[in-house]
Design a protein around this motif. Structure first.
Motif, PDB file in Angstrom:
ATOM      1  N   LEU A 106       0.832  -1.211   0.000  1.00 39.17           N
ATOM      2  CA  LEU A 106       0.000   0.000   0.000  1.00 39.17           C
ATOM      3  C   LEU A 106       0.862   1.255   0.000  1.00 39.17           C
ATOM      4  CD1 LEU A 106      -2.536  -1.186   2.680  1.00 39.17           C
ATOM      5  CD2 LEU A 106      -3.065  -0.781   0.300  1.00 39.17           C
ATOM      6  N   LEU A 107       1.953   1.214   0.775  1.00 35.98           N
ATOM      7  CA  LEU A 107       2.825   2.388   0.847  1.00 35.98           C
ATOM      8  C   LEU A 107       3.531   2.629  -0.482  1.00 35.98           C
ATOM      9  CD1 LEU A 107       4.571   2.177   4.327  1.00 35.98           C
ATOM     10  CD2 LEU A 107       2.760   3.714   3.618  1.00 35.98           C
ATOM     11  N   ARG A 108       3.952   1.527  -1.120  1.00 36.39           N
ATOM     12  CA  ARG A 108       4.640   1.672  -2.403  1.00 36.39           C
ATOM     13  C   ARG A 108       3.714   2.325  -3.419  1.00 36.39           C
ATOM     14  NH1 ARG A 108       5.710  -3.720  -4.230  1.00 36.39           N
ATOM     15  NH2 ARG A 108       4.935  -4.511  -2.257  1.00 36.39           N
ATOM     16  N   LEU A 110       1.117   4.160  -2.668  1.00 30.45           N
ATOM     17  CA  LEU A 110       0.874   5.518  -2.199  1.00 30.45           C
ATOM     18  C   LEU A 110       2.012   6.453  -2.611  1.00 30.45           C
ATOM     19  CD1 LEU A 110      -1.173   7.000  -0.260  1.00 30.45           C
ATOM     20  CD2 LEU A 110       0.589   6.764   1.479  1.00 30.45           C
ATOM     21  N   ALA A 111       3.232   5.913  -2.607  1.00 27.65           N
ATOM     22  CA  ALA A 111       4.382   6.730  -2.979  1.00 27.65           C
ATOM     23  C   ALA A 111       4.240   7.233  -4.414  1.00 27.65           C
ATOM     24  CB  ALA A 111       5.670   5.926  -2.826  1.00 27.65           C
ATOM     25  N   TRP A 112       3.594   6.435  -5.260  1.00 23.84           N
ATOM     26  CA  TRP A 112       3.362   6.897  -6.636  1.00 23.84           C
ATOM     27  C   TRP A 112       2.488   8.138  -6.654  1.00 23.84           C
ATOM     28  CZ3 TRP A 112       6.167   6.316 -10.663  1.00 23.84           C
ATOM     29  CH2 TRP A 112       6.939   5.166 -10.811  1.00 23.84           C
ATOM     30  N   GLN A 113       1.556   8.223  -5.677  1.00 24.62           N
ATOM     31  CA  GLN A 113       0.759   9.449  -5.554  1.00 24.62           C
ATOM     32  C   GLN A 113       1.680  10.651  -5.396  1.00 24.62           C
ATOM     33  OE1 GLN A 113      -2.095   9.779  -2.356  1.00 24.62           O
ATOM     34  NE2 GLN A 113      -3.533   8.438  -3.407  1.00 24.62           N
ATOM     35  N   SER A 114       2.623  10.549  -4.452  1.00 25.20           N
ATOM     36  CA  SER A 114       3.560  11.654  -4.229  1.00 25.20           C
ATOM     37  C   SER A 114       4.375  11.956  -5.470  1.00 25.20           C
ATOM     38  CB  SER A 114       4.530  11.319  -3.097  1.00 25.20           C
ATOM     39  OG  SER A 114       3.822  11.072  -1.926  1.00 25.20           O
ATOM     40  N   LEU A 115       4.726  10.880  -6.198  1.00 26.47           N
ATOM     41  CA  LEU A 115       5.559  11.087  -7.379  1.00 26.47           C
ATOM     42  C   LEU A 115       4.776  11.741  -8.510  1.00 26.47           C
ATOM     43  CD1 LEU A 115       7.498   7.707  -7.403  1.00 26.47           C
ATOM     44  CD2 LEU A 115       8.508   9.959  -7.127  1.00 26.47           C
ATOM     45  N   GLU A 117       1.690  13.454  -8.340  1.00 20.08           N
ATOM     46  CA  GLU A 117       0.833  14.593  -8.044  1.00 20.08           C
ATOM     47  C   GLU A 117       1.161  15.833  -8.864  1.00 20.08           C
ATOM     48  OE1 GLU A 117      -0.655  13.938  -3.462  1.00 20.08           O
ATOM     49  OE2 GLU A 117       1.313  14.763  -3.886  1.00 20.08           O
ATOM     50  N   VAL A 121       6.920  15.004  -7.245  1.00 18.42           N
ATOM     51  CA  VAL A 121       8.346  14.937  -7.550  1.00 18.42           C
ATOM     52  C   VAL A 121       8.613  15.006  -9.054  1.00 18.42           C
ATOM     53  CG1 VAL A 121      10.413  13.515  -7.332  1.00 18.42           C
ATOM     54  CG2 VAL A 121       8.739  13.599  -5.469  1.00 18.42           C
ATOM     55  N   ASP A 216      -8.179   2.433  -6.179  1.00 15.60           N
ATOM     56  CA  ASP A 216      -8.528   3.288  -5.045  1.00 15.60           C
ATOM     57  C   ASP A 216      -7.497   4.400  -4.854  1.00 15.60           C
ATOM     58  OD1 ASP A 216     -10.807   2.959  -3.664  1.00 15.60           O
ATOM     59  OD2 ASP A 216      -9.925   1.969  -1.924  1.00 15.60           O
ATOM     60  N   LEU A 217      -6.214   4.004  -4.880  1.00 13.51           N
ATOM     61  CA  LEU A 217      -5.153   4.944  -4.527  1.00 13.51           C
ATOM     62  C   LEU A 217      -4.754   5.857  -5.675  1.00 13.51           C
ATOM     63  CD1 LEU A 217      -2.753   2.720  -2.404  1.00 13.51           C
ATOM     64  CD2 LEU A 217      -4.161   4.604  -1.617  1.00 13.51           C
TER      65      LEU A 217
ATOM     66  N   LEU B  24       9.625   6.945  -0.157  1.00 11.81           N
ATOM     67  CA  LEU B  24       9.177   6.664   1.210  1.00 11.81           C
ATOM     68  C   LEU B  24      10.305   6.879   2.212  1.00 11.81           C
ATOM     69  CD1 LEU B  24       7.088   3.494   0.400  1.00 11.81           C
ATOM     70  CD2 LEU B  24       6.185   5.670   1.218  1.00 11.81           C
ATOM     71  N   ARG B  35       2.582  14.763   3.111  1.00 12.89           N
ATOM     72  CA  ARG B  35       3.472  14.250   2.087  1.00 12.89           C
ATOM     73  C   ARG B  35       3.790  15.343   1.062  1.00 12.89           C
ATOM     74  NH1 ARG B  35       1.013  10.784  -1.202  1.00 12.89           N
ATOM     75  NH2 ARG B  35      -0.972  11.022  -0.152  1.00 12.89           N
TER      76      ARG B  35
END
Lengths: 273, 260
Positions: A106-108, A110-115, A117, A121, A216-217, B24, B35
């Protein structure tokens, strides 16, 4: 004498498989063909034809097919290069692809969300070079990316295993007999790697078809796949019957891919020493 | 030239695979709680992690379930392999076919089917229901890595052991077990990893009272992830990375153990 007794070592597993694999599948059939108030019905199965469900199923099929194709295109050359590097028994390659799993799935994702957005990044890097921004978050493209990212290892590993097993002498023989590189690949190497390709395709296609977390994510909660609909039936609406009916429909697709795999698995057994 | 292109290609795939992980790790040092923006470097979350009982509880459950399910699956799976080896071809095909079901079936279907089973038998959802579910999807990984080792083994060595007067159990532990141990170990590690990374099946088979890391993260997704989770994941990831590097850089027998 001894052989007969040895067979019973499989008894605990036989019991376990019956109790936790076969009976639970039977429960899905039972609920899928039962109305909420009891009695046999086909309504839960035909519910797949409802516009919302059908739309979700078709979208799931399209996205998972695209993801499977992209995974294959990325994975085959990769597996080929890695197999030619001769790492010996391949622990290194397996580790590279298994290691990410120690960071939660799930975190991995989710990290794509940060990347991805709007001010994420990747877009920061792009704007630094005055390149146009990438606007794929909350679209089906982001979902495909998430699927490819998550399931790529399941395509690489079986193809790698199949390619690594090919005896160099077979390839040399083909070359000695005058085959050029293209011919060696298309007539010798590719056919021998097909079992790996088939199992890679099922290992990617099935989880991609049925995921609800990635959509979902990365889909912003607006894009519904068939997995999202089934999950909702169970956890929000508490409607096990229609959820089971839809799962049953999904299983038809899974069974088709299992039959395909089984067909090619027999050829694998024959070639085994 | 050709090799450069190949290396660039591998590099790009590795970036794709590891970019989220790097993200992460960076987030775990981010002083800002969201975040979205970088608030400067901090080690605060690593300190607070160990004070956060909910997260530590979820971690304990996750590791305990992963360990127990991998051990139990290894025992049942290895015993099953020994049994399957002595079966007639048809029975063997059926057994291996059933073994394929949890691997090829969708996680959501496996999860739902187990949930329906537990409901039908009135089981109370909690630690044991999750554990049983994880054992179920872990056994196939063990069977798949032990089976090839076992069929490669020379059956005569086992018979020789018996002829020399060893009891079947003694011969198993002295002759067969060391031979197939690499297979059992890689099956165990695979099972442990799969259990650790599972969300979907746990989601359907856990009760309201218990959380693993996955389900804890899932419930926090809506409210916003606590930064402590990032530091915990970073610690987990780095410790496995270091462990694997130690095992693999030592060019001795251990290297063979992790190989399949």
């Amino acid at each position: 004498m001894n052989n007969r007794r040895s067979k019973f070592l499989a008894a605990p597993y036989a019991l376990w498989a019956a109790g936790f694999i076969l009976i639970p599948l039977g429960m899905i059939f039972y609920y899928g063909f039962t109305a909420r108030k009891g009695g046999f019905t086909l309504d839960n199965i035909t519910a797949i034809a409802e516009p919302g469900n059908m739309k979700a199923l078709i979208l799931s099929l399209i996205l998972s097919l695209i993801s499977t194709i992209i995974c294959f295109i990325l994975a085959y050359p990769l597996a080929w290069i890695l197999a030619n590097m001769k790492f010996g028994k391949g622990s290194f390659v397996i580790i590279i692809f298994i290691l990410p799993m120690w960071m939660n799935f799930l975190l991995r994702t989710l990290a794509w969300q940060s990347l991805l957005e709007k001010n994420g990044v990747i877009n920061t890097i792009l704007s630094f070079f005055h390149l146009p921004a990438l606007k794929i978050i909350n679209t089906p493209y982001a979902i495909v990316l998430g699927m490819v990212y998550n399931f790529l290892p399941f395509m690489v590993l079986p193809i790698y295993n199949a390619l690594e097993k090919i005896d160099d002498n077979i390839i040399n023989a083909a070359k000695d007999l005058g085959a050029n590189r293209m011919q060696t690949f298309s007539r010798i190497i590719f056919p021998l790697s097909i079992p790996g390709v088939i199992s890679g395709i099922t290992m990617v296609f099935v989880p991609a078809l049925t995921t609800f977390v990635i959509s979902d994510l990365l889909g912003g909660g607006k894009i519904l796949l068939i997995g999202n609909i089934i999950e909702k039936e169970f956890t929000q609406d508490g409607n096990w019957n229609s959820g089971s009916g839809l799962s049953f429909v999904l299983m038809i697709f899974i069974i088709i891919s299992m039959i395909l795999t089984a067909k090619y698995d027999t050829s694998k057994e024959e070639s085994a020493p | 030239m050709k090799h450069t292109i190949q290396k660039i290609y591998i590099g790009l795939i590795l970036i794709l695979l590891y970019a989220p992980i790097a993200t992460l790790i960076v987030l775990s040092f981010n002083a800002s709680k969201t975040r979205a923006k970088w608030g400067g470097f901090t080690l605060k979350w690593y300190g607070e992690l160990f004070q956060n009982e909910a997260i530590m509880g979820a971690l304990t459950h996750t590791l305990l379930i992963a360990f127990l399910s991998a051990v139990i699956a290894s025992v049942i799976g290895t015993a099953a392999c020994l049994g399957i080896l002595h079966m007639r071809k048809r029975t063997r095909t059926i057994f291996l076919g059933i073994t394929n079901i949890p691997m090829l079936n969708a996680d959501i279907v496996t999860g739902i089917s187990l949930m329906l089973l537990y409901l039908a038998f009135g089981a109370s959802f909690g630690f044991s229901t999750v554990l049983m579910a994880h054992i179920t999807f872990n056994i196939p990984y063990v069977i798949l890595s032990v089976m090839p080792k076992l069929s490669q083994m020379n059956y005569s060595t086992y018979e020789a052991g018996l002829d020399l007067g060893g009891s079947p159990a003694y011969v198993f532990f002295v002759i067969v077990f060391p031979e197939i141990f690499p297979g059992i170990l890689s099956g165990f590690l695979m099972a442990f990893t799969m259990s650790l990374d599972d969300f979907i099946i746990t989601h359907f088979t856990k009760g309201p009272g218990i959380d693993t890391l996955s389900t804890k993260i899932y419930t926090e997704l809506k409210k916003g992830i606590k930064p402590e989770i990032y530091s915990l994941s970073t610690l987990l990831f780095l410790s496995v990375l270091i462990l694997l590097l130690i095992i693999n850089l030592k060019p001795d027998k251990r290297k063979e153990m992790t190989a399949q």
